[in-house]
Design an enzyme around this catalytic site. Structure first.
Site, PDB file in Angstrom:
ATOM      1  N   LEU A   1       0.810  -1.212   0.000  1.00 34.68           N
ATOM      2  CA  LEU A   1       0.000   0.000   0.000  1.00 34.68           C
ATOM      3  C   LEU A   1       0.845   1.265   0.000  1.00 34.68           C
ATOM      4  O   LEU A   1       0.389   2.314  -0.443  1.00 34.68           O
ATOM      5  CB  LEU A   1      -0.936   0.009   1.215  1.00 34.68           C
ATOM      6  CG  LEU A   1      -1.908  -1.169   1.339  1.00 34.68           C
ATOM      7  CD1 LEU A   1      -2.733  -1.045   2.610  1.00 34.68           C
ATOM      8  CD2 LEU A   1      -2.812  -1.249   0.121  1.00 34.68           C
ATOM      9  N   GLY A   2       2.052   1.179   0.519  1.00 34.79           N
ATOM     10  CA  GLY A   2       2.912   2.355   0.582  1.00 34.79           C
ATOM     11  C   GLY A   2       4.306   1.982   1.034  1.00 34.79           C
ATOM     12  O   GLY A   2       4.533   0.905   1.584  1.00 34.79           O
TER      13      GLY A   2
ATOM     14  N   ALA B   1      10.804   5.917   4.107  1.00 36.12           N
ATOM     15  CA  ALA B   1      12.094   5.699   4.753  1.00 36.12           C
ATOM     16  C   ALA B   1      11.974   4.776   5.953  1.00 36.12           C
ATOM     17  O   ALA B   1      12.954   4.147   6.356  1.00 36.12           O
ATOM     18  CB  ALA B   1      12.686   7.042   5.177  1.00 36.12           C
ATOM     19  N   PHE B   2      10.780   4.670   6.537  1.00 34.28           N
ATOM     20  CA  PHE B   2      10.558   3.828   7.715  1.00 34.28           C
ATOM     21  C   PHE B   2      10.496   2.353   7.360  1.00 34.28           C
ATOM     22  O   PHE B   2      10.908   1.496   8.132  1.00 34.28           O
ATOM     23  CB  PHE B   2       9.246   4.236   8.386  1.00 34.28           C
ATOM     24  CG  PHE B   2       8.050   4.126   7.478  1.00 34.28           C
ATOM     25  CD1 PHE B   2       7.356   2.932   7.352  1.00 34.28           C
ATOM     26  CD2 PHE B   2       7.626   5.213   6.734  1.00 34.28           C
ATOM     27  CE1 PHE B   2       6.275   2.826   6.511  1.00 34.28           C
ATOM     28  CE2 PHE B   2       6.539   5.119   5.883  1.00 34.28           C
ATOM     29  CZ  PHE B   2       5.861   3.916   5.775  1.00 34.28           C
ATOM     30  N   GLY B   3       9.922   2.020   6.181  1.00 32.10           N
ATOM     31  CA  GLY B   3       9.663   0.633   5.817  1.00 32.10           C
ATOM     32  C   GLY B   3       8.529   0.565   4.811  1.00 32.10           C
ATOM     33  O   GLY B   3       8.459   1.376   3.888  1.00 32.10           O
ATOM     34  N   ILE B   4       7.597  -0.390   5.008  1.00 36.06           N
ATOM     35  CA  ILE B   4       6.507  -0.582   4.061  1.00 36.06           C
ATOM     36  C   ILE B   4       5.181  -0.712   4.804  1.00 36.06           C
ATOM     37  O   ILE B   4       5.139  -0.985   6.006  1.00 36.06           O
ATOM     38  CB  ILE B   4       6.728  -1.833   3.179  1.00 36.06           C
ATOM     39  CG1 ILE B   4       6.828  -3.096   4.053  1.00 36.06           C
ATOM     40  CG2 ILE B   4       7.967  -1.682   2.318  1.00 36.06           C
ATOM     41  CD1 ILE B   4       6.903  -4.377   3.231  1.00 36.06           C
TER      42      ILE B   4
ATOM     43  N   LYS C   1       1.980  -1.487   9.389  1.00 35.53           N
ATOM     44  CA  LYS C   1       3.132  -0.664   9.039  1.00 35.53           C
ATOM     45  C   LYS C   1       4.371  -1.348   9.583  1.00 35.53           C
ATOM     46  O   LYS C   1       4.590  -1.387  10.789  1.00 35.53           O
ATOM     47  CB  LYS C   1       2.970   0.736   9.633  1.00 35.53           C
ATOM     48  CG  LYS C   1       3.987   1.753   9.156  1.00 35.53           C
ATOM     49  CD  LYS C   1       3.614   3.146   9.657  1.00 35.53           C
ATOM     50  CE  LYS C   1       4.568   4.204   9.126  1.00 35.53           C
ATOM     51  NZ  LYS C   1       4.191   5.560   9.592  1.00 35.53           N
TER      52      LYS C   1
ATOM     53  N   ASP D   1       5.027  17.016  10.128  1.00 37.23           N
ATOM     54  CA  ASP D   1       5.007  16.387   8.803  1.00 37.23           C
ATOM     55  C   ASP D   1       3.595  16.377   8.226  1.00 37.23           C
ATOM     56  O   ASP D   1       3.151  15.373   7.667  1.00 37.23           O
ATOM     57  CB  ASP D   1       5.562  14.967   8.872  1.00 37.23           C
ATOM     58  CG  ASP D   1       5.930  14.419   7.495  1.00 37.23           C
ATOM     59  OD1 ASP D   1       6.040  15.223   6.548  1.00 37.23           O
ATOM     60  OD2 ASP D   1       6.091  13.189   7.355  1.00 37.23           O
TER      61      ASP D   1
END
Length: 444
Positions: A90-91, A94-97, A108, A201
């Site tokens: 889905l997305g 920089a954090f992961g997927i 997440k 953010d």
């Protein structure tokens, strides 16, 4: 017989008594027994306090000056969620997927354990505050997690329809959109005033929709992604330390933020872009860009409100179907000879300066950001080469817009509620040091 007589009597406190005796001979409270009690047996003036005591949220094990030592709940260490569908994505960031679990849930997945704890703690603090103030309308506009999972290094979230960049803007109703952005204003205010946090953010990527923003399917807009949240200087704690069950330090977090990490550049407040521009010029301001600073509550509100305002301007560009090409193509290079390029940060002022000029003409009002299309700034005399380059890029940006869309702006933007909303969101920001003079906050 003595114990049987005691067990027939109702307990004097909402906690169970253990059969162990203290050094003075009296009965003590057994923590293990107390954790097994249901909610109804607890007596508390505030539901939020009882929820905190039931170990559903993070606990403060000890404090030292402005540092709080936190311990994660035991529930976070239990993996009870379903397996995600790794074939679909889905997305990614920089954090992961982000991958789906079901039609209603997604997970997440973090690459870093440190980043996982950071977002989980910020989200948990927000949810605990929301439970304490359930009547505040802004709390419902913040997307909380369903369950953090320490073994999987992931957080389970409710699954939304899409973000603002993925909406079908040809069908969006302006009145519905204005009402939803008003709700997001309440969310930013709730986060700043009651949670003591700055989102840092706010952008179209981090605002999710449950509907189409149409009269038939309005849905709701919610603010998500607390991975960049910072505690402002008005909060009780300025540093957080995550500890294990045995009390060992695992992760330490300092909430001072450098200007270059505040928001995405395209939605960064103009007062922060001003600091980035000065830093790229070198000399006495050369260290400002990378130097972390505490954020005051007033400046934190300016940051999040202004970013929400520039997010709204981006949505209006999509609604009007103005740009022919990607606006980012007009930006200069980020660095030159290893140093930040001044025109790179000035380039992010171009879309907002052009859009506010259009809205000022359509709504016959003044939206002044402290920098106009000719490259003249009120706070600082711009270098001639920078002023001419900015003026040229603004001209090219205007030429990139569709003529037929510009001709229909007056008819499509006939919404008094939207006019008032844009003014409120942008009134705090200015291309100078600290924002608009009457709302200025100390951050640098």
């Amino acid at each position: 017989m003595r114990w049987k007589r005691m067990e027939r009597r109702p307990p004097l406190t909402p906690l169970r008594r253990s059969r162990t005796q203290s050094s003075g001979g009296g009965l003590t409270i057994c923590p293990r027994c107390a954790l097994k009690l249901p909610k109804a047996t607890r007596i508390s003036e505030r539901p939020w306090a009882s929820t905190w005591q039931l170990n559903q949220h993070i606990q403060v094990s000890k404090t030292k000056k402005a540092t709080a030592y936190l311990k994660a709940p035991r529930e976070w260490g239990q993996c009870t969620h379903q397996d995600p569908d790794w074939s679909k994505r889905l997305g990614r960031g920089a954090f992961g997927i982000i991958v789906p679990i079901s039609e209603d849930l997604c997970v997440k997945q973090f690459d870093s354990r440190r980043e996982f704890f950071y977002e989980a703690i910020a989200n948990d603090l927000m949810q605990a505050t929301r439970e304490r103030y359930p009547m505040h309308s802004g709390g419902s506009r913040l997307l909380g997690f369903v369950q953090p999972c320490i073994p999987c290094r992931s957080i389970v979230y409710p699954r939304m329809k899409c973000n603002l960049l993925q909406l079908d803007w040809s069908q969006v109703n302006l009145s519905v959109m204005a009402a939803e952005f008003t709700g997001l204003m309440a969310a930013v205010s709730f986060l700043n005033r009651y949670c003591g946090m700055v989102h840092c953010d706010v952008s179209p990527d981090n605002i999710l929709a449950t509907g189409d923003l149409t009269p038939m399917n309005p849905g709701r807009l919610v603010l998500t992604d607390f991975g960049s949240v910072a505690l402002h200087s008005g909060s009780k704690w300025t540093n957080l330390v995550v500890t294990s069950n045995l009390g060992f330090k695992q992760h330490c977090y300092d909430f001072r933020v450098p200007p270059k990490l505040i928001c995405k550049h395209l939605y960064k407040p103009s007062c922060v872009l001003f600091q980035c521009y000065l830093s790229s010029l070198g000399k006495m301001h050369a260290q400002v860009l990378d130097q972390p600073y505490p954020i005051s509550p007033n400046m934190g509100l300016t940051i999040d409100m202004s970013s929400l305002g520039y997010t709204l301007l981006t949505c209006l560009e999509l609604y009007l179907d103005l740009p022919l090409n990607n606006p980012l193509k007009f930006l200069g290079s980020a660095t030159r000879d290893g140093r930040p390029e001044p025109m790179y940060y000035l380039g992010f002022m171009i879309p907002r300066v052009v859009m506010t000029q259009i809205l000022s003409a359509v709504w016959t009002m003044t939206l002044d950001l402290g920098l106009d299309c000719t490259g003249k700034a009120q706070a600082i005399p711009m270098r001639q080469e920078h002023q001419l380059a900015f003026q040229k890029q603004c001209y090219l940006y205007k030429a990139n817009q569709k003529a037929e869309s510009l001709a229909n702006c007056s008819d499509k933007l006939n919404c008094p509620m939207l006019k008032s909303l844009v003014r409120k969101l942008l009134e705090r920001d200015f291309f100078n040091h600290g924002g608009h003079p009457h709302t200025r906050g100390l951050v640098f």
